[in-house]
Write an enzyme that holds these catalytic residues in place. Structure first.
Site, PDB file in Angstrom:
ATOM      1  N   HIS A 125       0.655   1.722   5.717  1.00 11.28           N
ATOM      2  CA  HIS A 125       0.460   0.385   6.289  1.00 11.28           C
ATOM      3  C   HIS A 125       1.719  -0.457   6.161  1.00 11.28           C
ATOM      4  O   HIS A 125       2.165  -1.085   7.134  1.00 11.28           O
ATOM      5  CB  HIS A 125      -0.716  -0.302   5.581  1.00 11.28           C
ATOM      6  CG  HIS A 125      -0.854  -1.760   5.907  1.00 11.28           C
ATOM      7  ND1 HIS A 125      -1.670  -2.231   6.908  1.00 11.28           N
ATOM      8  CD2 HIS A 125      -0.257  -2.857   5.360  1.00 11.28           C
ATOM      9  CE1 HIS A 125      -1.578  -3.549   6.966  1.00 11.28           C
ATOM     10  NE2 HIS A 125      -0.723  -3.953   6.038  1.00 11.28           N
ATOM     11  N   GLU A 126       2.302  -0.482   4.966  1.00 11.02           N
ATOM     12  CA  GLU A 126       3.490  -1.315   4.751  1.00 11.02           C
ATOM     13  C   GLU A 126       4.674  -0.816   5.568  1.00 11.02           C
ATOM     14  O   GLU A 126       5.415  -1.611   6.148  1.00 11.02           O
ATOM     15  CB  GLU A 126       3.835  -1.359   3.262  1.00 11.02           C
ATOM     16  CG  GLU A 126       2.753  -1.987   2.382  1.00 11.02           C
ATOM     17  CD  GLU A 126       2.381  -3.410   2.795  1.00 11.02           C
ATOM     18  OE1 GLU A 126       3.230  -4.101   3.389  1.00 11.02           O
ATOM     19  OE2 GLU A 126       1.247  -3.829   2.509  1.00 11.02           O
ATOM     20  N   HIS A 129       4.545  -1.985   9.130  1.00 11.45           N
ATOM     21  CA  HIS A 129       5.131  -3.298   9.434  1.00 11.45           C
ATOM     22  C   HIS A 129       6.601  -3.148   9.820  1.00 11.45           C
ATOM     23  O   HIS A 129       7.089  -3.832  10.731  1.00 11.45           O
ATOM     24  CB  HIS A 129       5.030  -4.215   8.206  1.00 11.45           C
ATOM     25  CG  HIS A 129       3.677  -4.824   7.997  1.00 11.45           C
ATOM     26  ND1 HIS A 129       3.019  -5.556   8.954  1.00 11.45           N
ATOM     27  CD2 HIS A 129       2.871  -4.820   6.893  1.00 11.45           C
ATOM     28  CE1 HIS A 129       1.860  -5.990   8.469  1.00 11.45           C
ATOM     29  NE2 HIS A 129       1.741  -5.544   7.224  1.00 11.45           N
ATOM     30  N   GLU A 186      -1.342  -7.372  10.942  1.00 13.80           N
ATOM     31  CA  GLU A 186      -2.051  -6.597   9.930  1.00 13.80           C
ATOM     32  C   GLU A 186      -2.874  -5.480  10.577  1.00 13.80           C
ATOM     33  O   GLU A 186      -2.880  -4.339  10.092  1.00 13.80           O
ATOM     34  CB  GLU A 186      -2.955  -7.507   9.094  1.00 13.80           C
ATOM     35  CG  GLU A 186      -2.207  -8.446   8.163  1.00 13.80           C
ATOM     36  CD  GLU A 186      -1.413  -7.709   7.094  1.00 13.80           C
ATOM     37  OE1 GLU A 186      -1.848  -6.618   6.674  1.00 13.80           O
ATOM     38  OE2 GLU A 186      -0.364  -8.226   6.675  1.00 13.80           O
TER      39      GLU A 186
END
Length: 266
Positions: A125-126, A129, A186
């Site tokens: 997920h990070e 970004h 997100e």
């Protein structure tokens, strides 16, 4: 009046030739160069290392192992970056990845993510970004507002400027700044991260379990979805379940190709 914002962004894209497309096909306005973003990431990472003590070496090896497995399936440009991984001693269940290849995980996240697959969903997920240029998009779309682009001009050395820098990079949660990534960012990072973990051979079903753990840990203390810039845990679970079929196909293909990460938990 909401239609004016996308119209304005489209106009800027045409006039500045700064439009790009995110990994999910969404149009973006990106005004900063990779060099500028990487400098921002380096400054923020250095600042966080000054502010928060390091975790133990066993936890670092665990997080490094998971991160390496995901970095191995990134596009060549991001894969070739010199990824630097750190574990920080903090009860906050947070993690971040910054432009330039800087990855940080708080020990509090290791209490929520109870196995390698769950932590892989956090790392994916990070990194999502970063792949989606969310920091660049935030800074670009806010360039005409109070933040401007001044945050890239050595602001990390000043208290207020440093906070702005952290917020633009999506590190607001770590510093109590009301500038987390948007709901759209997100949700997009959730989708990208789920796909990355699956391609690396981590079980994407554990991405749902992670958010169930987060939901349980919050003990009902999370604000209603409409009051938060983040999707609620329930919304994130629904989104991850909606893309699970594609993720499972990627996972099964990765396993058939011999991708089977084995990162012992400390």
């Amino acid at each position: 009046m909401r239609w004016l914002r996308p119209f304005a962004v489209t106009t800027l894209c045409v006039s500045l030739a700064a439009c790009s497309t995110s990994p999910t096909g969404r149009s973006q306005l990106l005004l900063l160069s990779d060099a500028e973003l990487n400098q921002m990431g380096q400054q923020a990472f250095a600042q966080y290392q000054q502010d928060v003590p390091m975790g133990d070496q066993a936890s670092l090896r665990y997080v490094q192992c998971i991160t390496n497995a995901i970095v191995d399936v990134l596009p060549e440009r991001q894969r070739s970056m010199d990824w630097q991984v750190r574990v920080f001693e903090s009860e906050q269940p947070n993690a971040f990845a910054l432009p330039g290849g800087y990855m940080g995980v708080n020990t509090g996240m290791l209490d929520i993510a109870t196995n390698q697959d769950q932590l892989a969903s956090v790392v994916g997920h990070e990194i999502g970004h970063v792949l989606a240029n969310h920091a660049n998009e935030r800074a670009s779309t806010q360039s005409a507002t109070s933040l401007g682009l001044s945050v890239i001009s050595g602001a990390a050395g000043q208290s207020a400027g440093g906070q702005q820098l952290m917020g633009v990079l999506g590190m607001g949660a770590q510093y109590g700044i009301a500038l987390p990534f948007s709901r759209r960012h997100e949700s997009e990072a959730d989708t990208i991260g789920q796909n990355l973990m699956a391609q690396a051979g981590f079980d994407p079903r554990e991405s749902v379990t992670l958010w169930e753990n987060m939901q349980a840990a919050s003990s009902g203390g999370a604000p209603p979805a409409w009051m938060s810039t983040h999707p609620s845990q329930g919304q994130r679970i629904e989104g991850l379940q909606a893309t699970m079929g594609q993720a499972m196909a990627s996972y099964e293909q990765a396993r058939s190709q011999g991708r089977a990460p084995n990162c012992p938990r400390p």
